[in-house]
Write an enzyme that holds these catalytic residues in place. Structure first.
Site, PDB file in Angstrom:
ATOM      1  N   LYS A   1      17.016 -13.230 -39.762  1.00  0.00           N
ATOM      2  CA  LYS A   1      15.844 -12.625 -39.113  1.00  0.00           C
ATOM      3  C   LYS A   1      14.618 -13.303 -39.710  1.00  0.00           C
ATOM      4  O   LYS A   1      14.419 -13.301 -40.926  1.00  0.00           O
ATOM      5  CB  LYS A   1      15.847 -11.123 -39.374  1.00  0.00           C
ATOM      6  CG  LYS A   1      14.906 -10.321 -38.520  1.00  0.00           C
ATOM      7  CD  LYS A   1      15.281  -8.844 -38.635  1.00  0.00           C
ATOM      8  CE  LYS A   1      14.283  -7.882 -38.050  1.00  0.00           C
ATOM      9  NZ  LYS A   1      13.565  -8.290 -36.894  1.00  0.00           N
TER      10      LYS A   1
ATOM     11  N   ASP B   1      11.059 -13.166 -39.158  1.00  0.00           N
ATOM     12  CA  ASP B   1       9.703 -12.638 -39.337  1.00  0.00           C
ATOM     13  C   ASP B   1       8.672 -13.422 -38.520  1.00  0.00           C
ATOM     14  O   ASP B   1       7.604 -13.794 -38.999  1.00  0.00           O
ATOM     15  CB  ASP B   1       9.296 -12.644 -40.808  1.00  0.00           C
ATOM     16  CG  ASP B   1       8.193 -11.614 -41.100  1.00  0.00           C
ATOM     17  OD1 ASP B   1       7.955 -10.756 -40.231  1.00  0.00           O
ATOM     18  OD2 ASP B   1       7.584 -11.680 -42.172  1.00  0.00           O
TER      19      ASP B   1
ATOM     20  N   GLU C   1      13.130 -12.356 -43.422  1.00  0.00           N
ATOM     21  CA  GLU C   1      12.873 -10.958 -43.103  1.00  0.00           C
ATOM     22  C   GLU C   1      14.115 -10.096 -43.236  1.00  0.00           C
ATOM     23  O   GLU C   1      14.029  -8.901 -43.476  1.00  0.00           O
ATOM     24  CB  GLU C   1      12.319 -10.860 -41.676  1.00  0.00           C
ATOM     25  CG  GLU C   1      11.888  -9.461 -41.280  1.00  0.00           C
ATOM     26  CD  GLU C   1      11.417  -9.377 -39.847  1.00  0.00           C
ATOM     27  OE1 GLU C   1      11.033  -8.267 -39.417  1.00  0.00           O
ATOM     28  OE2 GLU C   1      11.431 -10.408 -39.144  1.00  0.00           O
TER      29      GLU C   1
END
Length: 323
Positions: free
Chosen positions: A30, A32, A174
């Protein structure tokens, strides 16, 4: 908010939770960034944000690369626009310099380069791929001839999600997203076939005031105004926490705020928006624990209140480190 673009698939959404401890899942990082649906047709490419706004003007280098990639054909990709630090770590703070500029100049584009990370393909040529299983779509994505600033980051199958979380933490990402390998793409749906597991950081913060509440929060407060001490010993503003409270905690905190209210801010430089918004001030004697996504050097991103602390005095609360 309803998706406003007929004929363009809305992004499929993940639920939040711990990564599943079962077979049949793939894991992605992930990043961000800003979620984007990229739509190309006959050398015309547009970038749509999660709410359906055309944001292609903010990222001309991505649009130009997509035009070359798609040629005269049709291509719809789901992915993220990401700005990276020199060491490769994504930085939402850097990305914000591009997000709100409709037509960036050459200097800004050079100073804050962005990448488009594609993690799904929804149409390629005349073929709609959304009804195909995840692994088949990823196979098709791997066959796309990406070139900078476009790429398709890897995915992992049948791996230890906890180990990948540690990798994400080490590289300041993230978090991770787990996706069922047989899942189809469901436009606009939040599906348990995708599970996002964001990484969060924690810090202490001094309560410097509060903002008035509205609606159900009208009798307590909207958010707590947070501060900390910088390397020069100045008491500086680091953001507002408006989530993470139970109703009981709100009532208790509000009563305490009333007992320590003052007429003036304790900050060396109060935030400029404080006066117009009617912020209220207190003696900076309460310390709380706050969870957050990122610290830009100015404000915490997505802070959430975790509770009061009695083991620290305000003078021990430093500005969070940049990571």
């Amino acid at each position: 908010m309803p998706w406003p673009l007929p004929g363009v698939p809305a992004p499929m959404l993940a639920i939040g939770g711990a990564p599943p401890d079962a077979a049949g899942w793939a894991v992605e990082m992930k990043w961000d960034g800003v979620r984007i649906i990229a739509v190309c047709e006959a050398r015309q490419c547009r970038l749509y944000s999660r709410n359906g706004n055309d944001v292609g003007g903010s990222y001309p280098e991505v649009v130009a690369a997509l035009k070359v990639l798609s040629g005269n054909g049709s291509l719809i990709l789901d992915g993220e626009i990401v700005a990276q630090e020199p060491d490769g770590a994504p930085s939402f703070g850097r990305l914000q310099r591009r997000m709100h500029v409709a037509l960036p100049g050459e200097q800004l584009v050079a100073e804050v380069p962005v990448q488009f990370f594609a993690f799904d393909v929804l149409r390629i040529g005349a073929r709609d791929t959304m009804a195909e299983p995840y692994l088949e779509r990823r196979k098709r994505l791997a066959e796309v001839d990406f070139a900078a600033p476009l790429s398709a980051p890897p995915h992992w199958i049948e791996v230890d999600a906890q180990a990948l979380q540690r990798v994400a933490l080490e590289h300041r990402l993230e978090g991770i997203v787990s996706k069922r390998v047989d899942s189809v793409y469901l436009p606009g749906r939040r599906s348990p076939a995708w599970i996002k597991t964001p990484l969060r950081q924690r810090t202490e913060a001094v309560v410097a005031g509060w903002t008035p509440g509205a609606g159900a929060m009208g009798s307590t407060f909207g958010s707590l105004v947070l501060g900390a001490y910088d390397e020069n010993g100045r008491f500086v503003y680091i953001g507002n926490a408006g989530t993470g409270f139970t109703q009981a905690a709100r009532r208790i905190i509000r009563a305490t705020l009333g007992e320590i209210e003052t007429s003036a801010s304790a900050f060396d430089e109060p935030p400029p928006e404080a006066a117009a918004a009617g912020w209220r001030w207190v003696d900076p004697i309460l310390v709380g624990d706050v969870e957050y996504r990122e610290f830009s050097g100015a404000r915490l991103r997505m802070p959430s209140w975790k509770g009061l602390r009695t083991d620290k005095v305000p003078a021990q609360v430093d500005v969070p480190p940049l990571r």
